[in-house]
Design a protein around this motif. Structure first.
Motif, PDB file in Angstrom:
ATOM      1  N   ARG A 228      21.592  64.411  78.086  1.00  0.00           N
ATOM      2  CA  ARG A 228      21.717  65.642  78.873  1.00  0.00           C
ATOM      3  C   ARG A 228      20.409  66.443  78.927  1.00  0.00           C
ATOM      4  NH1 ARG A 228      26.052  67.185  81.800  1.00  0.00           N
ATOM      5  NH2 ARG A 228      27.994  66.206  81.213  1.00  0.00           N
ATOM      6  N   THR A 229      19.415  66.095  78.115  1.00  0.00           N
ATOM      7  CA  THR A 229      18.132  66.784  78.229  1.00  0.00           C
ATOM      8  C   THR A 229      17.416  66.398  79.517  1.00  0.00           C
ATOM      9  OG1 THR A 229      16.895  65.104  76.982  1.00  0.00           O
ATOM     10  CG2 THR A 229      17.807  66.988  75.740  1.00  0.00           C
ATOM     11  N   ALA A 230      17.746  65.246  80.075  1.00  0.00           N
ATOM     12  CA  ALA A 230      17.173  64.797  81.351  1.00  0.00           C
ATOM     13  C   ALA A 230      18.269  64.120  82.160  1.00  0.00           C
ATOM     14  CB  ALA A 230      16.020  63.834  81.117  1.00  0.00           C
ATOM     15  N   PRO A 231      19.349  64.881  82.482  1.00  0.00           N
ATOM     16  CA  PRO A 231      20.484  64.272  83.171  1.00  0.00           C
ATOM     17  C   PRO A 231      20.197  64.047  84.647  1.00  0.00           C
ATOM     18  CG  PRO A 231      20.823  66.607  82.973  1.00  0.00           C
ATOM     19  CD  PRO A 231      19.536  66.292  82.249  1.00  0.00           C
ATOM     20  N   PRO A 232      21.064  63.257  85.293  1.00  0.00           N
ATOM     21  CA  PRO A 232      20.962  63.185  86.743  1.00  0.00           C
ATOM     22  C   PRO A 232      21.185  64.578  87.313  1.00  0.00           C
ATOM     23  CG  PRO A 232      22.996  62.160  85.974  1.00  0.00           C
ATOM     24  CD  PRO A 232      22.189  62.512  84.762  1.00  0.00           C
ATOM     25  N   ARG A 233      20.708  64.817  88.509  1.00  0.00           N
ATOM     26  CA  ARG A 233      20.787  66.156  89.100  1.00  0.00           C
ATOM     27  C   ARG A 233      22.207  66.715  89.078  1.00  0.00           C
ATOM     28  NH1 ARG A 233      21.071  68.728  94.395  1.00  0.00           N
ATOM     29  NH2 ARG A 233      19.884  70.631  94.231  1.00  0.00           N
ATOM     30  N   SER A 234      23.205  65.860  89.256  1.00  0.00           N
ATOM     31  CA  SER A 234      24.577  66.347  89.299  1.00  0.00           C
ATOM     32  C   SER A 234      25.039  66.887  87.951  1.00  0.00           C
ATOM     33  CB  SER A 234      25.524  65.224  89.742  1.00  0.00           C
ATOM     34  OG  SER A 234      25.508  64.183  88.794  1.00  0.00           O
ATOM     35  N   ALA A 235      24.358  66.517  86.867  1.00  0.00           N
ATOM     36  CA  ALA A 235      24.770  66.987  85.552  1.00  0.00           C
ATOM     37  C   ALA A 235      23.763  67.950  84.937  1.00  0.00           C
ATOM     38  CB  ALA A 235      24.959  65.796  84.620  1.00  0.00           C
ATOM     39  N   ALA A 236      22.715  68.286  85.672  1.00  0.00           N
ATOM     40  CA  ALA A 236      21.673  69.152  85.137  1.00  0.00           C
ATOM     41  C   ALA A 236      22.151  70.603  85.089  1.00  0.00           C
ATOM     42  CB  ALA A 236      20.416  69.069  86.014  1.00  0.00           C
ATOM     43  N   ARG A 237      21.904  71.229  83.970  1.00  0.00           N
ATOM     44  CA  ARG A 237      22.233  72.648  83.870  1.00  0.00           C
ATOM     45  C   ARG A 237      21.204  73.419  84.690  1.00  0.00           C
ATOM     46  NH1 ARG A 237      26.313  72.653  80.689  1.00  0.00           N
ATOM     47  NH2 ARG A 237      26.407  71.481  78.780  1.00  0.00           N
ATOM     48  N   ARG A 238      21.693  74.366  85.462  1.00  0.00           N
ATOM     49  CA  ARG A 238      20.799  75.169  86.274  1.00  0.00           C
ATOM     50  C   ARG A 238      20.311  76.355  85.490  1.00  0.00           C
ATOM     51  NH1 ARG A 238      22.956  75.224  92.387  1.00  0.00           N
ATOM     52  NH2 ARG A 238      23.194  72.998  92.571  1.00  0.00           N
ATOM     53  N   ARG A 239      19.071  76.678  85.691  1.00  0.00           N
ATOM     54  CA  ARG A 239      18.510  77.870  85.059  1.00  0.00           C
ATOM     55  C   ARG A 239      18.812  79.064  85.945  1.00  0.00           C
ATOM     56  NH1 ARG A 239      12.590  75.632  83.826  1.00  0.00           N
ATOM     57  NH2 ARG A 239      13.337  73.573  83.322  1.00  0.00           N
TER      58      ARG A 239
ATOM     59  N   ALA B  90      33.098  59.920  62.558  1.00  0.00           N
ATOM     60  CA  ALA B  90      31.934  59.029  62.657  1.00  0.00           C
ATOM     61  C   ALA B  90      31.562  58.790  64.121  1.00  0.00           C
ATOM     62  CB  ALA B  90      32.221  57.701  61.954  1.00  0.00           C
ATOM     63  N   LEU B  91      32.546  58.567  64.975  1.00  0.00           N
ATOM     64  CA  LEU B  91      32.276  58.353  66.395  1.00  0.00           C
ATOM     65  C   LEU B  91      31.631  59.595  67.008  1.00  0.00           C
ATOM     66  CD1 LEU B  91      32.532  56.456  68.838  1.00  0.00           C
ATOM     67  CD2 LEU B  91      34.783  57.488  69.263  1.00  0.00           C
ATOM     68  N   ALA B  92      32.173  60.758  66.698  1.00  0.00           N
ATOM     69  CA  ALA B  92      31.609  62.006  67.221  1.00  0.00           C
ATOM     70  C   ALA B  92      30.183  62.215  66.716  1.00  0.00           C
ATOM     71  CB  ALA B  92      32.489  63.190  66.829  1.00  0.00           C
ATOM     72  N   GLU B  93      29.939  61.897  65.460  1.00  0.00           N
ATOM     73  CA  GLU B  93      28.594  62.061  64.906  1.00  0.00           C
ATOM     74  C   GLU B  93      27.605  61.087  65.540  1.00  0.00           C
ATOM     75  OE1 GLU B  93      29.135  61.735  60.675  1.00  0.00           O
ATOM     76  OE2 GLU B  93      30.004  63.741  60.529  1.00  0.00           O
ATOM     77  N   LEU B  94      28.067  59.900  65.917  1.00  0.00           N
ATOM     78  CA  LEU B  94      27.204  58.924  66.569  1.00  0.00           C
ATOM     79  C   LEU B  94      26.927  59.288  68.022  1.00  0.00           C
ATOM     80  CD1 LEU B  94      28.692  55.588  65.216  1.00  0.00           C
ATOM     81  CD2 LEU B  94      26.389  56.455  64.789  1.00  0.00           C
ATOM     82  N   LEU B  95      27.973  59.663  68.755  1.00  0.00           N
ATOM     83  CA  LEU B  95      27.832  59.883  70.186  1.00  0.00           C
ATOM     84  C   LEU B  95      27.333  61.277  70.548  1.00  0.00           C
ATOM     85  CD1 LEU B  95      30.938  58.000  71.608  1.00  0.00           C
ATOM     86  CD2 LEU B  95      28.562  57.225  71.450  1.00  0.00           C
ATOM     87  N   GLY B  96      27.603  62.263  69.719  1.00  0.00           N
ATOM     88  CA  GLY B  96      27.160  63.632  70.012  1.00  0.00           C
ATOM     89  C   GLY B  96      25.665  63.727  70.263  1.00  0.00           C
ATOM     90  N   PRO B  97      24.831  63.232  69.349  1.00  0.00           N
ATOM     91  CA  PRO B  97      23.383  63.307  69.587  1.00  0.00           C
ATOM     92  C   PRO B  97      22.927  62.486  70.793  1.00  0.00           C
ATOM     93  CG  PRO B  97      23.847  62.855  67.270  1.00  0.00           C
ATOM     94  CD  PRO B  97      25.140  62.754  68.003  1.00  0.00           C
ATOM     95  N   VAL B  98      23.593  61.380  71.061  1.00  0.00           N
ATOM     96  CA  VAL B  98      23.233  60.562  72.227  1.00  0.00           C
ATOM     97  C   VAL B  98      23.526  61.344  73.499  1.00  0.00           C
ATOM     98  CG1 VAL B  98      23.711  58.430  73.502  1.00  0.00           C
ATOM     99  CG2 VAL B  98      23.599  58.380  71.002  1.00  0.00           C
ATOM    100  N   ARG B  99      24.716  61.962  73.552  1.00  0.00           N
ATOM    101  CA  ARG B  99      25.069  62.781  74.719  1.00  0.00           C
ATOM    102  C   ARG B  99      24.065  63.904  74.915  1.00  0.00           C
ATOM    103  NH1 ARG B  99      30.125  65.389  73.585  1.00  0.00           N
ATOM    104  NH2 ARG B  99      28.792  66.803  72.446  1.00  0.00           N
TER     105      ARG B  99
END
Length: 175
Positions: free
Chosen positions: A160-171, A147-156
């Motif tokens: 991460r779709t608009a993370p701070p620069r330090s966590a942004a995936r580079r293209r 249940a915790l994983a199902e709740l937090l997974g989508p939030v994470r």
């Protein structure tokens, strides 16, 4: 006519504060355990663990930075400390002369092995044990963890779709 400022209701506010308290208290306990068992910071542990999970024991610095929410300069500093301690090596990336590859050493693997049992124990005691024991629990706390994983997974994923620069995936540039 003025617009009503955004607000949170009591339940939303309670959920937010509970999450922040849990994250802060858990992180504090984890950081203390890592310091005591292996003289590692939380970020250093994250770097070593990511390298340890890699089949080659290596990652490019940019890949490490993408997964760890930490400034790139701070991450470079932490990798430098780990290299000085003999836990990792750094070398130019064979794929890109501008990149740096970080590789876990045998001493790094030994340090991970030394801190990991205590790390798991802290996570089990503080995070997972309180989730066990519900009426539908299978005895291992799996329903609460699920249940915790199902709740937090989508939030994470949302964050991460608009993370701070330090966590942004580079293209990667098309080659």
């Amino acid at each position: 006519m003025s617009e009503k400022p955004p607000s949170l209701d009591a339940q939303q506010l309670g959920a937010y504060f509970a999450l922040m308290d849990v994250a802060s208290l858990l992180r504090h306990a984890v950081e203390q355990q890592l310091k005591d068992a292996g003289d590692l910071s939380y970020v250093q542990f994250q770097l070593l663990a990511r390298l340890g999970d890699s089949p080659t024991g290596s990652h490019r610095m940019t890949e490490l930075a993408d997964g760890v929410v930490y400034s790139r300069s701070g991450l470079t500093y932490q990798a430098d400390l780990l290299e000085k301690a003999g836990l990792v090596t750094r070398a130019p990336s064979p794929e890109d002369d501008r990149g740096t590859t970080v590789t876990l050493t045998d001493a790094g693997r030994e340090r991970l092995a030394a801190v990991f049992p205590g790390h798991v124990e802290v996570v089990q005691q503080l995070l997972l044990a309180p989730l066990a024991g519900g009426p539908d629990d299978d005895g291992g706390g799996r329903d609460g963890v699920r249940a915790l994983a199902e709740l937090l997974g989508p939030v994470r994923e949302h964050i991460r779709t608009a993370p701070p620069r330090s966590a942004a995936r580079r293209r990667r540039a098309a080659r």
